[in-house]
Design a protein around this motif. Structure first.
Motif, mmCIF file in Angstrom:
data_model
loop_
_atom_site.group_PDB
_atom_site.id
_atom_site.type_symbol
_atom_site.label_atom_id
_atom_site.label_comp_id
_atom_site.label_asym_id
_atom_site.label_seq_id
_atom_site.Cartn_x
_atom_site.Cartn_y
_atom_site.Cartn_z
ATOM 1 N N SER A 216 -32.702 34.070 -21.624
ATOM 2 C CA SER A 216 -31.840 35.256 -21.657
ATOM 3 C C SER A 216 -31.066 35.437 -20.353
ATOM 4 N N ARG A 219 -28.580 32.623 -20.007
ATOM 5 C CA ARG A 219 -27.501 32.826 -20.988
ATOM 6 C C ARG A 219 -26.442 33.765 -20.416
ATOM 7 N N LYS A 220 -26.875 34.824 -19.747
ATOM 8 C CA LYS A 220 -25.919 35.767 -19.152
ATOM 9 C C LYS A 220 -25.127 35.103 -18.032
ATOM 10 N N SER A 223 -22.480 32.744 -19.469
ATOM 11 C CA SER A 223 -21.328 33.506 -19.965
ATOM 12 C C SER A 223 -20.464 33.995 -18.807
ATOM 13 N N ASP A 261 -23.292 30.834 -28.432
ATOM 14 C CA ASP A 261 -22.595 32.044 -28.017
ATOM 15 C C ASP A 261 -21.080 31.950 -28.193
#
Length: 460
Positions: A216, A219-220, A223, A261
């Protein structure tokens, strides 16, 4: 045209579902006019289900019809009414209600049709003679059809699949998502049976869903890096940036996270600008011969012209590319692909050379590189000319590759409506400066051309 039994069945289905359209769809008969006539002659308009159940006394009290059982199950386990209260009202024990619920969870509505004069097989084959048995079979078919419809709706709405999708081709995790969306409306065993999903597989998927995403935080960050670079970096460069930050992660994981994503670099096919106008001066040999490797800066240079077409007009870019590290020593931008575009670019690049530096300058056979102005500048600076074969873009592929990256990363992924020519030129110049100073290259150890030269002591 229809027997009284057929009429009675149609009226019962109508009172059960409350819809003329659904009644005709399930039974295949009669016409809408005929069904409206039967309803008027009967003198009943949409009898409530509870009233219908209470008036059905054709069966023995110890063996109530499926409608009574379903109503009790609905009231107790969906509406939340007191089981004791419902038991006293309908005249059957609480143990019976629990038993009906167990049968329903195991076999659905059909399991509640326990008329001892009718065998289960006859309901499926359609050979029953009793109108009540046929009615129960039709109700079961209606439930199954509604479940299929709901499953298809969830497949379209939740999974974003095409309307014609075959649910049997869905993956187990997709089936589990549909079950989760519908298990408040249908019993779990029926949904699993309809979707052909083993119970063990369903609970495995539930465990996976509930498991915390261990990526998590990464993933941020992925991005953030993708959007900080305006969507220009694919998974390899994002992985390189993470490595520079000290984050240890597989390149495959980065690719999977970005794909999941929707972080993809937008690309578009392009039509290359051509400046070829024939053999207007003697050609020169291909000295570079597709060897784009250089041992030091300012040893081999590549050049070409590319076109940018925006609603406000056309813009042309003429850069010099250093084969040593991909650095752009100089470039010019103009609204016309004339001699000044390439000559000014060459003058600016020559001004940065040392006294002992005389690179080979490779180009295509465009007219700009065969005019007297270009040739005289090359000779005066002591630079060696090299040219590709006619119409052979691989001979200058390193420069072509630069244009592809520029357009994919800066040009194609934006809407240029309302942008003036000067605004576009400013954006292009800003990007090319970023390309030199900050854009990392895998081949340079995840450094930009400027950072690479600084690491070698070739730039301050």
């Amino acid at each position: 045209m229809y027997s009284q039994d057929k009429i009675n069945i149609a009226l019962q289905v109508y009172h059960q579902c409350g819809s003329v359209t659904n009644t005709i769809r399930v039974l295949g008969y009669p016409t809408r006019r005929a069904l409206y006539t039967w309803i008027e002659n009967e003198g009943v308009q949409k009898t409530p289900r509870k009233a219908l159940d209470n008036t059905n006394t054709a069966t023995h009290p110890r063996n109530p019809p499926a409608e009574v059982k379903m109503d009790a199950i609905h009231r107790c386990f969906e509406l939340g009414e007191s089981i004791k209260y419902v038991s006293e009202e309908i005249g059957y024990s609480r143990a019976s209600i629990y038993a009906w619920r167990k049968k329903y969870l195991q076999g659905g509505t059909v399991a509640l049709m326990n008329d001892k004069n009718i065998k289960p097989g006859t309901l499926v084959e359609g050979t029953q003679d009793s109108p009540d048995a046929e009615m129960r079979h039709l109700l079961a078919r209606m439930d199954d059809m509604q479940m299929e419809i709901d499953i298809l709706k969830e497949t379209i709405n939740v999974l974003k699949k095409d309307p014609g999708i075959n649910t049997e081709t869905l993956k187990n995790r997709e089936k589990a998502a549909i079950v989760d969306a519908l298990k408040g409306k249908y019993p779990l065993p029926l949904l699993l049976k309809q979707l052909k999903l083993p119970k063990s597989s369903y609970y495995y998927q539930e465990t996976v869903f509930k498991k915390q995403d261990k990526y998590s935080s990464i993933r941020k960050r992925i991005s953030a890096l993708f959007h900080e670079n305006n969507g220009r970096y694919g998974y390899r460069r994002i992985h390189a940036l993470l490595s520079r930050e000290g984050t240890v992660i597989s390149e495959k994981v980065v690719r999977r996270i970005m794909a999941g994503d929707g972080l993809a670099v937008r690309v578009k096919s392009r039509r290359k600008y051509s400046s070829y106008q024939g053999e207007i001066s003697p050609s020169v040999p291909n000295v570079v011969n597709r060897d784009f490797h250089a041992e030091k800066p300012n040893e081999k240079w590549l050049t070409d012209i590319t076109e940018f077409a925006i609603p406000a007009g056309k813009v042309y870019l003429s850069p010099i590319v250093d084969c040593f590290d991909g650095m752009l020593p100089y470039w010019t931008v103009s609204t016309t692909p004339d001699a000044a575009l390439v000559n000014d670019m060459l003058d600016g690049a020559i001004s940065q050379l040392g006294a002992a530096e005389h690179p080979v300058v490779h180009s295509d056979r465009g007219c700009h590189y065969r005019w007297p102005g270009w040739i005289s500048r090359m000779e005066k600076a002591g630079l060696e000319r090299s040219m590709s074969k006619k119409g052979c873009s691989p001979d200058n592929s390193a420069c072509e590759g630069l244009f592809g990256r520029v357009k994919n990363e800066m040009f194609y992924n934006r809407d240029w409506t309302g942008v003036s020519i000067q605004e576009f030129i400013d954006i292009l110049n800003e990007y090319l400066a970023w390309y030199n100073e900050k854009r990392i290259k895998i081949s340079l150890g995840n450094m930009s051309p400027l950072e690479y030269r600084m690491s070698l002591g070739l730039a301050a």
